[in-house]
Design a protein around this motif. Structure first.
Motif, PDB file in Angstrom:
ATOM      1  N   ALA A   1       0.817  -1.215   0.000  1.00  0.00           N
ATOM      2  CA  ALA A   1       0.000   0.000   0.000  1.00  0.00           C
ATOM      3  C   ALA A   1       0.849   1.263   0.000  1.00  0.00           C
ATOM      4  CB  ALA A   1      -0.934  -0.006   1.202  1.00  0.00           C
ATOM      5  N   ASP A   2       2.003   1.211   0.666  1.00  0.00           N
ATOM      6  CA  ASP A   2       2.879   2.379   0.719  1.00  0.00           C
ATOM      7  C   ASP A   2       3.297   2.808  -0.685  1.00  0.00           C
ATOM      8  OD1 ASP A   2       4.832   4.108   2.503  1.00  0.00           O
ATOM      9  OD2 ASP A   2       6.032   3.272   0.867  1.00  0.00           O
ATOM     10  N   ARG A   3       3.722   1.867  -1.499  1.00  0.00           N
ATOM     11  CA  ARG A   3       4.156   2.168  -2.872  1.00  0.00           C
ATOM     12  C   ARG A   3       2.976   2.642  -3.721  1.00  0.00           C
ATOM     13  NH1 ARG A   3       7.853  -0.270  -6.622  1.00  0.00           N
ATOM     14  NH2 ARG A   3       8.009   1.219  -8.352  1.00  0.00           N
ATOM     15  N   LEU A   4       1.850   1.969  -3.574  1.00  0.00           N
ATOM     16  CA  LEU A   4       0.670   2.312  -4.361  1.00  0.00           C
ATOM     17  C   LEU A   4       0.192   3.725  -4.059  1.00  0.00           C
ATOM     18  CD1 LEU A   4      -1.913   1.762  -6.057  1.00  0.00           C
ATOM     19  CD2 LEU A   4      -2.911   0.754  -3.992  1.00  0.00           C
ATOM     20  N   LEU A   5      -0.032   4.042  -2.802  1.00  0.00           N
ATOM     21  CA  LEU A   5      -0.659   5.303  -2.441  1.00  0.00           C
ATOM     22  C   LEU A   5       0.269   6.496  -2.611  1.00  0.00           C
ATOM     23  CD1 LEU A   5      -2.623   4.034   0.682  1.00  0.00           C
ATOM     24  CD2 LEU A   5      -3.548   4.569  -1.586  1.00  0.00           C
ATOM     25  N   ASN A   6       1.555   6.291  -2.457  1.00  0.00           N
ATOM     26  CA  ASN A   6       2.496   7.403  -2.644  1.00  0.00           C
ATOM     27  C   ASN A   6       2.731   7.728  -4.109  1.00  0.00           C
ATOM     28  OD1 ASN A   6       3.391   8.627  -0.183  1.00  0.00           O
ATOM     29  ND2 ASN A   6       4.356   6.689   0.373  1.00  0.00           N
ATOM     30  N   ASP A   7       2.272   6.885  -5.008  1.00  0.00           N
ATOM     31  CA  ASP A   7       2.489   7.097  -6.442  1.00  0.00           C
ATOM     32  C   ASP A   7       1.275   7.697  -7.145  1.00  0.00           C
ATOM     33  OD1 ASP A   7       4.369   6.408  -8.804  1.00  0.00           O
ATOM     34  OD2 ASP A   7       2.443   5.562  -9.437  1.00  0.00           O
ATOM     35  N   LEU A   8       0.165   7.878  -6.433  1.00  0.00           N
ATOM     36  CA  LEU A   8      -1.079   8.277  -7.083  1.00  0.00           C
ATOM     37  C   LEU A   8      -1.011   9.670  -7.707  1.00  0.00           C
ATOM     38  CD1 LEU A   8      -3.850   6.999  -4.648  1.00  0.00           C
ATOM     39  CD2 LEU A   8      -3.464   6.241  -7.001  1.00  0.00           C
ATOM     40  N   ASP A   9      -0.482  10.631  -6.956  1.00  0.00           N
ATOM     41  CA  ASP A   9      -0.502  12.017  -7.408  1.00  0.00           C
ATOM     42  C   ASP A   9       0.466  12.815  -6.538  1.00  0.00           C
ATOM     43  OD1 ASP A   9      -2.550  13.970  -9.082  1.00  0.00           O
ATOM     44  OD2 ASP A   9      -1.771  14.960  -7.303  1.00  0.00           O
ATOM     45  N   PRO A  10       1.114  13.838  -7.105  1.00  0.00           N
ATOM     46  CA  PRO A  10       2.025  14.651  -6.288  1.00  0.00           C
ATOM     47  C   PRO A  10       1.342  15.287  -5.079  1.00  0.00           C
ATOM     48  CG  PRO A  10       2.388  15.092  -8.607  1.00  0.00           C
ATOM     49  CD  PRO A  10       1.169  14.235  -8.525  1.00  0.00           C
ATOM     50  N   ALA A  11       0.018  15.449  -5.148  1.00  0.00           N
ATOM     51  CA  ALA A  11      -0.704  16.079  -4.042  1.00  0.00           C
ATOM     52  C   ALA A  11      -1.124  15.068  -2.970  1.00  0.00           C
ATOM     53  CB  ALA A  11      -1.937  16.800  -4.566  1.00  0.00           C
ATOM     54  N   ILE A  12      -0.727  13.818  -3.125  1.00  0.00           N
ATOM     55  CA  ILE A  12      -1.117  12.764  -2.181  1.00  0.00           C
ATOM     56  C   ILE A  12       0.126  12.179  -1.534  1.00  0.00           C
ATOM     57  CG2 ILE A  12      -2.168  10.478  -1.965  1.00  0.00           C
ATOM     58  CD1 ILE A  12      -4.022  11.208  -4.249  1.00  0.00           C
ATOM     59  N   ARG A  13       0.065  12.029  -0.204  1.00  0.00           N
ATOM     60  CA  ARG A  13       1.203  11.476   0.538  1.00  0.00           C
ATOM     61  C   ARG A  13       0.689  10.498   1.584  1.00  0.00           C
ATOM     62  NH1 ARG A  13       3.153  13.798   5.193  1.00  0.00           N
ATOM     63  NH2 ARG A  13       2.032  15.715   4.644  1.00  0.00           N
ATOM     64  N   TRP A  14       1.307   9.305   1.621  1.00  0.00           N
ATOM     65  CA  TRP A  14       0.932   8.269   2.581  1.00  0.00           C
ATOM     66  C   TRP A  14       1.991   8.173   3.671  1.00  0.00           C
ATOM     67  CZ3 TRP A  14      -2.715   5.075   4.343  1.00  0.00           C
ATOM     68  CH2 TRP A  14      -2.346   3.933   5.039  1.00  0.00           C
ATOM     69  N   GLU A  15       1.552   8.285   4.927  1.00  0.00           N
ATOM     70  CA  GLU A  15       2.446   8.127   6.062  1.00  0.00           C
ATOM     71  C   GLU A  15       1.756   7.292   7.131  1.00  0.00           C
ATOM     72  OE1 GLU A  15       3.937  11.712   7.722  1.00  0.00           O
ATOM     73  OE2 GLU A  15       4.930  12.377   5.878  1.00  0.00           O
ATOM     74  N   LYS A  16       2.386   6.161   7.456  1.00  0.00           N
ATOM     75  CA  LYS A  16       1.864   5.261   8.481  1.00  0.00           C
ATOM     76  C   LYS A  16       0.431   4.865   8.142  1.00  0.00           C
ATOM     77  CE  LYS A  16       5.024   6.945  12.029  1.00  0.00           C
ATOM     78  NZ  LYS A  16       5.189   7.558  13.363  1.00  0.00           N
ATOM     79  N   ASP A  17      -0.539   5.348   8.935  1.00  0.00           N
ATOM     80  CA  ASP A  17      -1.917   4.929   8.697  1.00  0.00           C
ATOM     81  C   ASP A  17      -2.784   6.066   8.171  1.00  0.00           C
ATOM     82  OD1 ASP A  17      -1.954   6.472  10.947  1.00  0.00           O
ATOM     83  OD2 ASP A  17      -3.304   5.182  12.092  1.00  0.00           O
ATOM     84  N   ARG A  18      -2.147   7.076   7.554  1.00  0.00           N
ATOM     85  CA  ARG A  18      -2.915   8.224   7.070  1.00  0.00           C
ATOM     86  C   ARG A  18      -2.526   8.595   5.641  1.00  0.00           C
ATOM     87  NH1 ARG A  18      -4.472  12.562  11.725  1.00  0.00           N
ATOM     88  NH2 ARG A  18      -4.955  11.055  13.363  1.00  0.00           N
ATOM     89  N   LEU A  19      -3.544   9.048   4.907  1.00  0.00           N
ATOM     90  CA  LEU A  19      -3.326   9.565   3.568  1.00  0.00           C
ATOM     91  C   LEU A  19      -3.580  11.066   3.609  1.00  0.00           C
ATOM     92  CD1 LEU A  19      -2.638   8.328   0.761  1.00  0.00           C
ATOM     93  CD2 LEU A  19      -5.071   8.545   0.209  1.00  0.00           C
ATOM     94  N   PHE A  20      -2.553  11.840   3.257  1.00  0.00           N
ATOM     95  CA  PHE A  20      -2.656  13.298   3.270  1.00  0.00           C
ATOM     96  C   PHE A  20      -2.892  13.790   1.843  1.00  0.00           C
ATOM     97  CE2 PHE A  20      -0.186  12.061   6.914  1.00  0.00           C
ATOM     98  CZ  PHE A  20      -0.615  12.908   7.931  1.00  0.00           C
ATOM     99  N   VAL A  21      -3.953  14.553   1.662  1.00  0.00           N
ATOM    100  CA  VAL A  21      -4.340  15.032   0.340  1.00  0.00           C
ATOM    101  C   VAL A  21      -4.394  16.558   0.361  1.00  0.00           C
ATOM    102  CG1 VAL A  21      -6.077  14.941  -1.483  1.00  0.00           C
ATOM    103  CG2 VAL A  21      -5.742  12.956   0.028  1.00  0.00           C
ATOM    104  N   ARG A  22      -3.537  17.201  -0.446  1.00  0.00           N
ATOM    105  CA  ARG A  22      -3.621  18.652  -0.572  1.00  0.00           C
ATOM    106  C   ARG A  22      -4.894  18.994  -1.343  1.00  0.00           C
ATOM    107  NH1 ARG A  22       1.836  18.286  -2.174  1.00  0.00           N
ATOM    108  NH2 ARG A  22       1.317  19.019  -4.271  1.00  0.00           N
ATOM    109  N   HIS A  23      -5.830  19.602  -0.650  1.00  0.00           N
ATOM    110  CA  HIS A  23      -7.168  19.813  -1.195  1.00  0.00           C
ATOM    111  C   HIS A  23      -7.473  21.306  -1.230  1.00  0.00           C
ATOM    112  CE1 HIS A  23     -11.393  19.150  -2.026  1.00  0.00           C
ATOM    113  NE2 HIS A  23     -11.225  17.847  -1.991  1.00  0.00           N
TER     114      HIS A  23
END
Length: 323
Positions: free
Chosen positions: A167-189
């Motif tokens: 999941a770490d590789r998948l979610l960190n590759d989605l978009d430059p505005a998306i960042r995965w850390e531990k158990d949270r997905l941070f989305v610049r909105h």
């Protein structure tokens, strides 16, 4: 910043889906403000004159998608419940929206053509579904095989990333505005600043060609939490390449039919194809009939236009012949 909190069940339930209905909604943003979407200029230049001359009244749909876009009513594009739903399936879900939810989501929206939805949500949704069908036929149906091919390629790429790095590789590759850390997905909105738990429902990831360059999210019940993002290769979607005829394909189909498939990089009429190839109108029509019978070409009528487009099978054949 939007923060999405994941639990173990959320990771297990995270999935991908396509949404023809969402592409309808997102494409309206593009047609209402083409200058803000230069990537889609080739599509706009083909579709907008055709839409104007077709007589399709898409005013209700246009009023539901304000520009600039801050919020789009969720009932007109509910997150899909299956991986690759047909447009009609999504329209049935839309039409089943409770009347009170329709009125609630329209409370802060303006537009004279929204009155039928406020006054009679059940009948208004039926009317909206008809508008969407007409709009789809005029603007997206001929292009859907190409769009779907791009979306499928993106999902296959993401599946490989998941297999290689989790999941770490998948979610960190989605978009430059998306960042995965531990158990949270941070989305610049642009418009949302909140922390939302997924509640065991997982995250629905929807690649979308017309969302570029933004991200769109759905995080309010009863919908499954959803992120809509731009797929890989979006910049190549409307590229025009030379209509070279792969020799291997010509050997099977014949040079003329292979040439017509090559010309259908974008949907075209019989007249267009005759002019480009030098074939007679009758010859083009005969070949298109044969290609359509073989499942390699689809036909879409919009007012006085009949546009031909390559099917998904034809896209695969051409890609294979070029390798």
């Amino acid at each position: 910043m939007l923060e999405l909190e994941f639990g173990l069940a959320d990771l297990a339930c995270t999935r991908f889906a396509f949404s023809p209905l969402w592409e309808v909604v997102a494409s309206v943003r593009v047609l209402k403000n083409p200058a803000e979407h230069p990537l889609h200029r080739p599509w706009v230049e083909e579709v907008l004159p055709r839409l104007r001359s077709s007589g399709v009244d898409w005013g209700m749909l246009a009023d539901l998608v304000p520009v600039p876009t801050r919020i789009i009513p969720a009932f007109i594009c509910p997150p899909p419940v299956t991986t690759a739903p047909h447009l009609e399936v999504e329209l049935a879900t839309m039409c089943a929206t409770p009347p009170e939810r329709v009125r609630l989501e329209l409370a802060d929206m303006e537009g004279p053509r929204l009155a039928p939805l406020r006054d009679d949500p059940v009948g208004g949704l039926v009317k909206l579904a008809e508008v969407i069908r007409d709009y789809w036929a005029a603007t997206l149906a001929p292009y859907w095989p190409r769009i779907r091919t791009l979306l499928e390629g993106d999902v296959l790429h993401r599946a490989r990333l998941l297999a290689e790095g989790g999941a770490d590789r998948l979610l960190n590759d989605l978009d430059p505005a998306i960042r995965w850390e531990k158990d949270r997905l941070f989305v610049r909105h642009r418009h949302v600043s909140a922390v939302r738990g997924l509640g065991g429902r997982g995250l629905l990831l929807v690649p979308s060609v017309f969302v570029w360059p933004r991200l769109f999210s759905v995080t309010t019940p009863p919908w499954q939490p959803t992120l809509r993002y731009s797929p890989r290769g979006i910049a190549t979607l409307w590229e025009r390449r030379a209509a070279d005829v792969p020799a291997a394909l010509a050997a099977v189909l014949g040079h003329s039919r292979a040439a017509l498939l090559g010309e259908l990089e974008a949907p075209a009429s019989t007249t267009d194809l005759s002019r480009r190839t030098g074939m007679s109108m009758g010859g083009v029509s005969q070949h298109l009939t044969a290609l359509r019978a073989a499942g390699l070409v689809t036909a879409h009528r919009t007012g006085r236009y009949v546009l031909y487009a390559r099917s998904e099978v034809a896209e695969v054949l051409l890609a294979g012949a070029e390798t």
